[in-house]
Design an enzyme around this catalytic site. Structure first.
Site, PDB file in Angstrom:
ATOM      1  N   HIS A   1      30.280  55.035  44.188  1.00 44.77           N
ATOM      2  CA  HIS A   1      29.386  54.081  43.495  1.00 44.77           C
ATOM      3  C   HIS A   1      28.555  53.264  44.489  1.00 44.77           C
ATOM      4  CE1 HIS A   1      31.058  54.824  39.472  1.00 44.77           C
ATOM      5  NE2 HIS A   1      32.199  54.960  40.096  1.00 44.77           N
TER       6      HIS A   1
ATOM      7  N   ASN B   1      32.800  53.493  33.154  1.00 42.99           N
ATOM      8  CA  ASN B   1      31.782  54.507  33.417  1.00 42.99           C
ATOM      9  C   ASN B   1      30.964  54.723  32.148  1.00 42.99           C
ATOM     10  OD1 ASN B   1      32.256  55.260  36.122  1.00 42.99           O
ATOM     11  ND2 ASN B   1      33.907  56.647  35.545  1.00 42.99           N
TER      12      ASN B   1
ATOM     13  N   TYR C   1      40.832  48.789  44.121  1.00 40.58           N
ATOM     14  CA  TYR C   1      39.519  48.121  44.083  1.00 40.58           C
ATOM     15  C   TYR C   1      39.528  46.814  44.862  1.00 40.58           C
ATOM     16  CZ  TYR C   1      37.375  51.491  40.998  1.00 40.58           C
ATOM     17  OH  TYR C   1      36.839  52.643  40.487  1.00 40.58           O
TER      18      TYR C   1
END
Ligand code: NDP
Length: 500
Positions: A55, A128, A342
């Site tokens: 990303h 997404n 993350y």
């Protein structure tokens, strides 16, 4: 020229010349005491932070979320407290595989990451534009992403690599079908849906837990680009989606999405698995709309472009682990791994105290006993007189029992590397999707697949073809035809006719 503010160094010292460095004469050499030049060049060397491994290329904007439906029977989160309530938020859309310079119009899944600045902390929904994903076990995640990146020797993207992996991991077929369908190339970021994809939990004020899936439906309608349109667009502009999002917000044409949820009680989840054989926490599966209808919750509108892209979008740090009271995880293995990875990525690429940057900073008080690290501002807790817990010093924060979550009943626990391939139906839902397509979309999907799969070795093509046949005979036949493969001969060769 109008009176302008004074140019300064980063230390705030006024500058009188920004075009001539300090030298011993007209020919040079430079002087070490030109601290203004040194500061500028040293800072320039540090302008980039590591790009996201996935990303990397993205666009973002700020907006407002408004509650339109009452879901307090499922969820006690303050953000959903009452109809009409508004919460500030941030959205970032992205492609997955390409680097920061990649073209926006490529065929790829799109990231759909949202940050809601609620009064009980930031809630991040890192989704997404597809409701499912390629793999269900996180041990495959980095391996899968490598297949989307560059071959280590040629430094080229490599279709053989990608199809080799997908053909060996049939759980990817559902997502592969979406990726090569029309929705694999959204015309703009405004014209696509978002999905939380994972199953999450919601907890209500009575302490009851529900399983939920999040859907964000575009109010602009779905619009996609054909391969030909995308090739033409990329030829003249690699930033189509960034440009579209930025310009639409600048002209006051604010894009908006409706938030809907699907809900299962724990009992329904057990029954669903018994009846369908589908694990409700499997990221490669959807919950059928007919059985779990969408419930409207609210809508968000993006109405403000960032003032500074780097500060507010490149440094925006979204983590599935950013929950608020009333919203929590599920047993989904992929989600569980993302809960760690993350925030870890942000600590690496933005810095230990990334949550203290304005774009990431919660809008509510932040009071904790974490200390120091690079770039700490500690604005919220600077007056605390203890940096440890438990303490008996007045005025320092304490945990509150009312935030306790209900316990999870995991039933029988068997610790093992449970086989994530055995007893899984990887084909029915991919086939269901195929059967929804009209003939035009079937033709385009099969052609797009053949265009990419045609670059893979024959052995890989045939292995993957079997998966298309398992999903739907017409699907397999159409791709085979576009690949120029004689199905009867190929199936006989592979001795897989029984599977087709
Ligand atoms: P439904 O007929 O109720 O749902 C079909 C959904 O398919 C539509 O609502 C739309 O999702 C979505 N869709 C249409 N075209 C595409 C495309 N090219 N790529 C991806 N999605 C598309 O049936 P079910 O709920 O039983 O689902 C049937 C199949 O639909 C599933 O196997 C799955 O592949 C797909 N799907 C299902 C979703 C779900 O949450 N149940 C969500 C998205 C896809 P949307 O309304 O979100 O635009």
């Amino acid at each position: 020229m109008a009176d302008r503010p004074t140019l300064t160094t980063a230390e705030g010292c006024p500058i009188f010349d920004q075009e001539n460095s300090l030298t011993a004469g007209p020919r040079g050499p430079l002087l070490m005491q030109d601290v203004q030049l040194l500061e500028q060049m040293q800072h320039f060397n540090r302008e980039r932070i590591p790009e996201r491994v996935v990303h990397a290329k993205g666009s973002g904007a700020f907006g407002t979320f408004t509650v339109t439906g009452d879901i307090t029977k499922y969820c006690k989160a303050k953000i959903f407290e009452k109809v009409g309530k508004k919460t500030d938020m941030l959205a970032r859309f992205s492609t997955v595989a390409g680097e920061r310079g990649a073209a926006d119009a490529e065929r790829d899944v799109r990231g759909f990451a949202l940050k809601f600045y609620t009064e009980e902390g930031n809630w991040d929904m890192v989704g997404n534009n597809t409701p499912v994903f390629f793999v269900r076990d996180p041990l495959k995640f980095a391996q899968f992403i490598h297949t989307q990146k560059r071959d280590p020797k040629t430094n080229l993207r490599d279709n053989d690599m990608q199809w080799d992996f997908w053909s060996l991991c049939p759980e990817s077929l559902h997502q592969v079908t979406i990726l090569f369908s029309d929705r694999g190339r959204p015309a703009t970021y405004r014209n696509m849906n978002g999905y939380g994809s994972h199953t999450y939990s919601m907890i209500n004020a009575a302490g009851e837990r529900f399983w939920v899936k999040f859907h964000f439906k575009t109010k602009q309608g779905i619009k996609t680009m054909t391969d030909e349109e995308a090739a033409a667009a990329i030829g003249v502009d690699r930033e189509t989606h960034q440009r579209d999002l930025y310009e639409s917000i600048e002209r006051g044409d604010y894009p908006a999405w409706t938030l809907k949820i699907q809900v299962m009680t724990p009992e329904q989840a057990d029954a669903f698995e018994r009846e369908t054989g589908w694990n409700p926490f499997d990221l490669t599966k959807v919950w059928p709309h007919a059985d779990f209808p969408l419930i409207e919750v609210g809508e968000f509108e993006l109405n403000r472009n960032p003032e500074n892209y780097h500060a507010e979008i490149e440094q925006a740090s979204f983590s599935p682990s950013s929950f608020v009271p009333g919203i929590g995880p599920s047993p989904d293995k992929m989600l569980q791994a993302r809960l760690m990875s993350y925030a870890d990525a942000h600590r690496y690429r933005v810095g230990t105290n990334y949550q203290q940057l304005p774009v990431n900073k919660p809008r509510c008080p932040v009071m904790h006993y974490q200390r120091d690290g690079q770039m700490a501002t500690a604005e919220d807790y600077k007056h605390m007189t203890a940096n440890y817990w438990p303490n008996s010093r007045d005025g320092n924060p304490a945990p509150k029992p009312e935030y306790r979550d209900p316990a999870w009943d995991l039933g029988q626990v068997i610790v093992d590397r449970h086989d994530s391939k055995a007893n899984h139906d990887d084909f029915t839902q991919a086939g269901n999707l195929w059967r929804l397509f009209d003939d035009g979309q079937k033709q385009r999907t099969a052609a797009a697949i053949a265009g990419a799969l045609g670059d893979a070795r024959k052995e890989v093509q045939l292995r993957q073809l079997c998966h298309f046949f398992r999903a739907d005979e017409e699907y397999g036949k159409m791709v085979a035809e576009k690949l120029g493969i004689n199905v009867e001969e190929a199936l006989a060769d592979l001795n897989v006719a029984g599977h087709a």
